[in-house]
Structure formats: structure tokens, C-alpha cells
Scaffold this motif. Sequence first.
Motif, PDB file in Angstrom:
ATOM      1  N   VAL A 152       0.839  -1.212   0.000  1.00 32.21           N
ATOM      2  CA  VAL A 152       0.000   0.000   0.000  1.00 32.21           C
ATOM      3  C   VAL A 152       0.865   1.251   0.000  1.00 32.21           C
ATOM      4  O   VAL A 152       0.596   2.210  -0.756  1.00 32.21           O
ATOM      5  CB  VAL A 152      -0.951  -0.009   1.223  1.00 32.21           C
ATOM      6  N   ILE A 153       1.912   1.278   0.827  1.00 38.41           N
ATOM      7  CA  ILE A 153       2.804   2.446   0.853  1.00 38.41           C
ATOM      8  C   ILE A 153       3.506   2.597  -0.497  1.00 38.41           C
ATOM      9  O   ILE A 153       3.639   3.708  -1.038  1.00 38.41           O
ATOM     10  CB  ILE A 153       3.842   2.311   1.995  1.00 38.41           C
ATOM     11  N   GLY A 154       3.925   1.478  -1.073  1.00 37.47           N
ATOM     12  CA  GLY A 154       4.556   1.516  -2.398  1.00 37.47           C
ATOM     13  C   GLY A 154       3.611   2.065  -3.453  1.00 37.47           C
ATOM     14  O   GLY A 154       4.023   2.876  -4.311  1.00 37.47           O
ATOM     15  N   ALA A 155       2.350   1.640  -3.398  1.00 38.85           N
ATOM     16  CA  ALA A 155       1.352   2.135  -4.364  1.00 38.85           C
ATOM     17  C   ALA A 155       1.182   3.636  -4.229  1.00 38.85           C
ATOM     18  O   ALA A 155       1.081   4.361  -5.235  1.00 38.85           O
ATOM     19  CB  ALA A 155       0.021   1.421  -4.131  1.00 38.85           C
ATOM     20  N   ALA A 156       1.179   4.133  -2.981  1.00 40.81           N
ATOM     21  CA  ALA A 156       1.054   5.580  -2.761  1.00 40.81           C
ATOM     22  C   ALA A 156       2.275   6.323  -3.301  1.00 40.81           C
ATOM     23  O   ALA A 156       2.141   7.387  -3.935  1.00 40.81           O
ATOM     24  CB  ALA A 156       0.874   5.850  -1.268  1.00 40.81           C
ATOM     25  N   LEU A 157       3.462   5.766  -3.084  1.00 39.29           N
ATOM     26  CA  LEU A 157       4.694   6.424  -3.526  1.00 39.29           C
ATOM     27  C   LEU A 157       4.793   6.542  -5.044  1.00 39.29           C
ATOM     28  O   LEU A 157       5.403   7.489  -5.567  1.00 39.29           O
ATOM     29  CB  LEU A 157       5.914   5.667  -2.987  1.00 39.29           C
ATOM     30  N   ILE A 158       4.208   5.591  -5.781  1.00 38.69           N
ATOM     31  CA  ILE A 158       4.267   5.688  -7.249  1.00 38.69           C
ATOM     32  C   ILE A 158       2.989   6.333  -7.810  1.00 38.69           C
ATOM     33  O   ILE A 158       2.729   6.277  -9.011  1.00 38.69           O
ATOM     34  CB  ILE A 158       4.495   4.299  -7.895  1.00 38.69           C
ATOM     35  N   GLY A 159       2.182   6.927  -6.905  1.00 40.86           N
ATOM     36  CA  GLY A 159       1.025   7.698  -7.350  1.00 40.86           C
ATOM     37  C   GLY A 159      -0.239   6.908  -7.605  1.00 40.86           C
ATOM     38  O   GLY A 159      -1.210   7.452  -8.120  1.00 40.86           O
ATOM     39  N   GLU A 160      -0.263   5.634  -7.213  1.00 39.11           N
ATOM     40  CA  GLU A 160      -1.475   4.817  -7.409  1.00 39.11           C
ATOM     41  C   GLU A 160      -2.361   4.882  -6.151  1.00 39.11           C
ATOM     42  O   GLU A 160      -2.613   3.901  -5.468  1.00 39.11           O
ATOM     43  CB  GLU A 160      -1.082   3.359  -7.717  1.00 39.11           C
ATOM     44  N   TRP A 161      -2.858   6.094  -5.865  1.00 36.77           N
ATOM     45  CA  TRP A 161      -3.625   6.319  -4.639  1.00 36.77           C
ATOM     46  C   TRP A 161      -4.937   5.542  -4.634  1.00 36.77           C
ATOM     47  O   TRP A 161      -5.322   4.964  -3.623  1.00 36.77           O
ATOM     48  CB  TRP A 161      -3.914   7.822  -4.485  1.00 36.77           C
ATOM     49  N   GLN A 162      -5.609   5.569  -5.763  1.00 36.57           N
ATOM     50  CA  GLN A 162      -6.919   4.901  -5.831  1.00 36.57           C
ATOM     51  C   GLN A 162      -6.780   3.406  -5.565  1.00 36.57           C
ATOM     52  O   GLN A 162      -7.524   2.827  -4.770  1.00 36.57           O
ATOM     53  CB  GLN A 162      -7.551   5.129  -7.203  1.00 36.57           C
ATOM     54  N   GLU A 163      -5.817   2.776  -6.208  1.00 36.13           N
ATOM     55  CA  GLU A 163      -5.649   1.334  -6.022  1.00 36.13           C
ATOM     56  C   GLU A 163      -5.139   1.005  -4.628  1.00 36.13           C
ATOM     57  O   GLU A 163      -5.527  -0.005  -4.037  1.00 36.13           O
ATOM     58  CB  GLU A 163      -4.716   0.771  -7.095  1.00 36.13           C
ATOM     59  N   GLY A 164      -4.282   1.864  -4.090  1.00 32.37           N
ATOM     60  CA  GLY A 164      -3.793   1.655  -2.726  1.00 32.37           C
ATOM     61  C   GLY A 164      -4.932   1.669  -1.716  1.00 32.37           C
ATOM     62  O   GLY A 164      -5.008   0.814  -0.822  1.00 32.37           O
ATOM     63  N   ALA A 165      -5.845   2.643  -1.875  1.00 30.96           N
ATOM     64  CA  ALA A 165      -6.998   2.747  -0.964  1.00 30.96           C
ATOM     65  C   ALA A 165      -7.932   1.539  -1.121  1.00 30.96           C
ATOM     66  O   ALA A 165      -8.436   0.986  -0.133  1.00 30.96           O
ATOM     67  CB  ALA A 165      -7.758   4.043  -1.239  1.00 30.96           C
ATOM     68  N   THR A 166      -8.135   1.130  -2.349  1.00 31.30           N
ATOM     69  CA  THR A 166      -9.029  -0.019  -2.602  1.00 31.30           C
ATOM     70  C   THR A 166      -8.440  -1.300  -2.027  1.00 31.30           C
ATOM     71  O   THR A 166      -9.169  -2.135  -1.469  1.00 31.30           O
ATOM     72  CB  THR A 166      -9.260  -0.180  -4.113  1.00 31.30           C
ATOM     73  N   VAL A 167      -7.124  -1.444  -2.154  1.00 30.18           N
ATOM     74  CA  VAL A 167      -6.449  -2.630  -1.613  1.00 30.18           C
ATOM     75  C   VAL A 167      -6.643  -2.707  -0.093  1.00 30.18           C
ATOM     76  O   VAL A 167      -6.906  -3.777   0.468  1.00 30.18           O
ATOM     77  CB  VAL A 167      -4.948  -2.620  -1.974  1.00 30.18           C
TER      78      VAL A 167
END
Length: 698
Positions: A152-167
Motif C-alpha cells: 500500500v505504501i509503495g502504491a502511494a509512492l508511485i502515485g497509485e492512490w486509488q488502487e492503494g486505498a481499494t487494496v
Amino acid sequence: MSETTEKKTYRIQNLSCSSCAKTFEENLKSLPRVKNAEVNHAAAKIYITGDATIAEMEKAGAFDNVKVRDVRELKVEKESFWKKKENYPVYAAAIIVIISFLLSYTLGENHIITTCGYLTAIVIGGYSLFITGFTNLLRLKFDMNTLMTIAVIGAALIGEWQEGATVVILFAVSEALERYSMDKARQSINLLMDVAPSEALIRRDSTEQIMDVAEIRVGDIMIVKPGKKVAMDGMVIKGTSTINQAAITGESVPVTKQVNDEVFAGTLNEEGLIEVKVTKLVEDTTISKIIHLVEEAQAERAPSQAFVDKFAKYYTPAIIIIAILVMLIPPLFLQANWHDWLYQGLAVLIIGCPCALVVSTPVAIVTAIGNAARNGVLIKGGIHLEEAGHIDTVAFDKTGTLTAGIPVVTDIIPNDRSVLVKAAALENGSQHPLASAIIKKAEAEELDYQSVAIHHFQSITGKGVRGDIDGQTYYIGSPSLFESLGKEIDPRVSELEAEGKTVMLFGSETIEQIIAVADELRPEVVDVLQELKHMKLNTMMLTGDNQRTGEAIGQRAGLTAVKANLLPEDKLNIIREIKKDRKVAMVGDGVNDAPALAAADIGIAMGGSGTDTALETADIALMSDDLKKLPYTIKLSKKALTIIKQNITFSLIIKLIALLLVIPGWLTLWIAIFSDIGATLIVTLNSLRLIKINGYKS
């Protein structure tokens, strides 16, 4: 034993998963006055060696909103799954994600408001996840929480906020599913906990009062009115009634109870008013012992579960290495896009969460053992559940197992009442078990045998008895007794013995009556053995009786083989010999043949409505003494084995397919989390099918 070294037991609620259980256990061990701690996730219990307050223990489990209560509180607080407090952050995060998703269409995916919305959802929905994940990361402990935190932190760092939140939300849903499945799997044991009343009407020192079961002492008089449940184990001292013992034996057919009969806590008094002298404290009652044994059994690791745990130990580090390689190799050596392959690597980390694999076995084990307990079969551990599914041979003891264990008169030749009354009068002075069969027959015929005077009564060891009636000497005993007296034996004696019956002769100068006695087969035996044959199981009888009697019983029952004239050590040796080539179960009464029961792959005791011996000696106890429960138990075990294999295979295949999607670069966080949550849901529902198997059809 000092206060700091005493082992104490508590019940817990809300513990999400086996991974959380390990974290909770470590937190408990770190408490200052705790010497050791053990968390039984399956049974929802903790064992503390040392001292800790409930507040301290709940603080140790605060990451999962764990609630702790006294072990004596058998009642489980019923709370709707949807109303559980730990689900509220998930609801809030899901609403924020939906709002942010809708706003992205007007403001754009990378707008500050949309991004803040997704970030808020990540923090609210994943707060407890991140706390555990960061703690584990500092300890270099890589479990599901650690992998999800990194992803989740990795997803946020590469700008994938929507997918990070959904995960985050989908992972929370997956954990809730695991929690729900364990609650459902424990349903049978919860029903047992609800069986016994928490208070009873007690007469003590000539005063009647309603009293909490924890305050009731051995020797108190319990008054049980019609329609009320028995609250404590005890012995009837006044009154007669019919008692429904389904809670203990799994059989709903009521049993008549009279003075000096035993009654059990949790059973239902259907008709009369009875007074019962309490014989056990609340923690020692049969229902309490069953609950305790089932909870311990549910926590015991089965071989398949041990395999899964060992597999996961190597599987998770392997997934981390694969994820790192996926992130680094394509960009470094194939000039691929860093963003794309970092994203793929994060998806691999999510695939690495072994949720479905971890859930695959324990839910099936807990469900099957709980279901069996509800149906009057006590299976003392996952290993025994699995072993029962592998057996191909069932060996039976004869007396008390295949037969009722009570000899009855089957033939009287000639059927002359005047002669039978003399035989019964003579046998009335004997202590031999066969004598009781003749006396019962005389009583059934309403013969006044007690008025017949017997003089000069004498027991002839091993052969019979003699006595004078009206000045004439009479004998009753075995054919060998009359042979020694020089009497000619009627050929019908051999015919009766060939049928497996024990023959006694009565007479004076001549043989006046032939009486045949047999230990009758249980009424359900033939159907049970037929069903076992349909299941392709070999059946055999091991008996100390003579070969002729054994073969006659075996033929009537439909057994594959009969071994007779056996001492206990002979039975033990036969079981050991069978074990060399086959998997064997030994079925006995839980008291006799203990060596054979212990040596068999599975020892199955006829429970005798929960006798201590049966509960303690056997791997499996048939609480109702009903052999019809044997095919049910084997079917349940085989079904549980099949479901466990299906779950493990399905979980691994889903993971493998998802990992293969990395090769063309098709793996996404969405696919990764959906494959995980989908597999968890499917193996959970598959395991819960075991609830539907019942023991009322043989």
C-alpha cells in the motif's frame, strides 16, 4: 503454586486471524508479570502463566479490538457481524473511496482533493494494519500485515492512490471474512455453551433458592421441574421423569430416569418433577468437559495444517524475493519502465498474502469437530479427524460393542413353567451373570420363584450350582457338569452351541430342561456393518469368547473376519500386525481392551453417555453408545479430508495463475487483491459445507 506461576484461562472475542493471534501472543508475553502466554485462536481462548489484569490483556490486543472475559462465562455475547465495531472504519473508508472515485471524474485522478480522499481512506481503513505491519517490519517479520503495508505504501509512492486505498478496503474485507468464517465454524461449540442453564433451584439446609451454578456445591439438592433443563450433573434421589439427552449424546430419543440414575447438565427434563443430588462442580460436569475437549481438539494442528504452516514459512520469503526481482530485473536489464514494474512487484507482494491458504485447513477442522460434537461424537483433535478419513479396517470388541453386553434367555426346552420356576429358584443364590438372565426370564413370566425353598445350596466352581428342593437334589450348570455326573447330553445342546449360544442344563436324576442364553447383537449392528462394507471397509471382531460363539455372532452380524479366544495381549498383537499394511480403527467400550484401543491408528470408544473413561482414553468417543454414529464419523472425516485437499489445491492454483500474469505484465493490484479475497471466500464457503453433514442418517 504461587500466583505468578499459576496458569489461568480466559475467553476472547474479536481476534481476526491466525496471524493476529501470533501478534497478540507476543504482546501478552511482553507484559511485565506474564511468564508465558498461549493463544488458542480456534477455541477463542488464551492461557496465561503468571499474572495480568483483563485491562492489560485487552490493551495487548487493542490492535484487533480484542475483548477478554473470565473462562467460566460460557455464554457468548451475540453480536451482528455488520454491527461489529472493528468493521466501522472499513465502512467509513469505503464511503470515502467511493466519493473520491466519483470526484475524480470531475476534478481528475491526480487532483489534491481526490488524492487527500484516497489518503484519508488509506489511513482510516488501514490504521490497525499499518501499526502491525510497521512493528513486524522493524522485527524483520514478514507476514500478511507486513506485505500489505509495503504494498500500500509503495502504491502511494508511485502515485497509485486509488488502487492503494481499494487494496486496504479489500484486505480489511478479507480479514473480516476470515473472522466471520471462524465464528461460523465455532457455531457448534457455541451451541453447546448455550445448553446448560446458568442457575438452578437448589435446596440447601432446608431452604430453597435460585442459585448461580458457580455457587452450587457437591451434595446440594437440585429441584428440576418439568420443561426445565438440568443445570448440574447429579444422581436422581426422588421422582421419575424422561430426560432428553441430545445435548450430550446427539440422540433426541428421551431416556427414562429413576432414583439412583445419573443425569447430566444441559439435558432437558420433559415430564416429571425430580430431585437430584449434585455430584460434580460446574467446571467438572460432562458438558463442561466436552466443551473443553472440543475446544482443545479444534486448536490441535492436523497434519495438513502443519503442512500449510511449514509451506507458508518458505512461501512468504520466496514471494518477497520474486517481488524484488520483478521490480528490478526488467528496468535494469531490459530497459523497461520503472513505474510499470514497481507496480507489478507490488502486485506480487499482495499475491504473497497467504490468506486463503492459511484459512483453508483450520476452518474445515474447527467446523467438522464442532459439528461432530453437536451430533454426539467427540473427536479429540484434527489429527484424529484426518486419520479417521484414512482407515480401511475396523476392528470391533464383541461384548458391549457389537452386543448389548446383557445375556438373555433365547431357548427353553421344554418350555415348562413348573420346571423353570425351580431353575430360577436355584439360580437365585448364584452370583453368575448367566443366572441373572434366567431370573429375568422368570420375572418376565411372572413366576413366583422366591417362594421355592432351597436347602444345602452349594456353588460348584466353574461349572454351576446345586441345592435341595423338597428333599430332592437338583443341579443347574454347564453340560460339562452333567457329563461329570454321568448324564447323557442331548444332541440339541451342540446345535444350540453352534448358533453361538451358551447352554445351561437343569435336572436331578435326569436332565429336565435345556436353557440357552446369548448376548444379543445390538439392533443397529447389521445395518451399520452393511454400510461400512458399502464404504469398502474391512470389518472384523476380536473377542475372548470361544471360536464357535464368535463365528456365529460374526455370521449374524455380517463381519468380514472373526478372531476368537483372545487375551488382551493377543488383541494388541493383532492390531499391530494389521497396522503393518493397513490403517485400522479399534472400536471398544473405553474400559476393556485399552491396549488395543491405544495401539490402533484410531481408538473409538462407546461413550456411555459421556463416561470419564471414554472421554479420556479414546481418540474418538461415540457419546450415545450408538454404533450408527460410526459411519457418520467416517463420512465426516473423509469429507473433511476432501475439502481440505480442495482448499489447498485451489488456493495454490489461484496464486500460481496470478503470478503467471506477471510475465506479460498483466498483473494489477486489483487482480492481486481480488484473487486473494475471492480465494479466501471460496475456501471458507467450501469448508462451511461441513456444517450441513448430520449424524441422524446412518
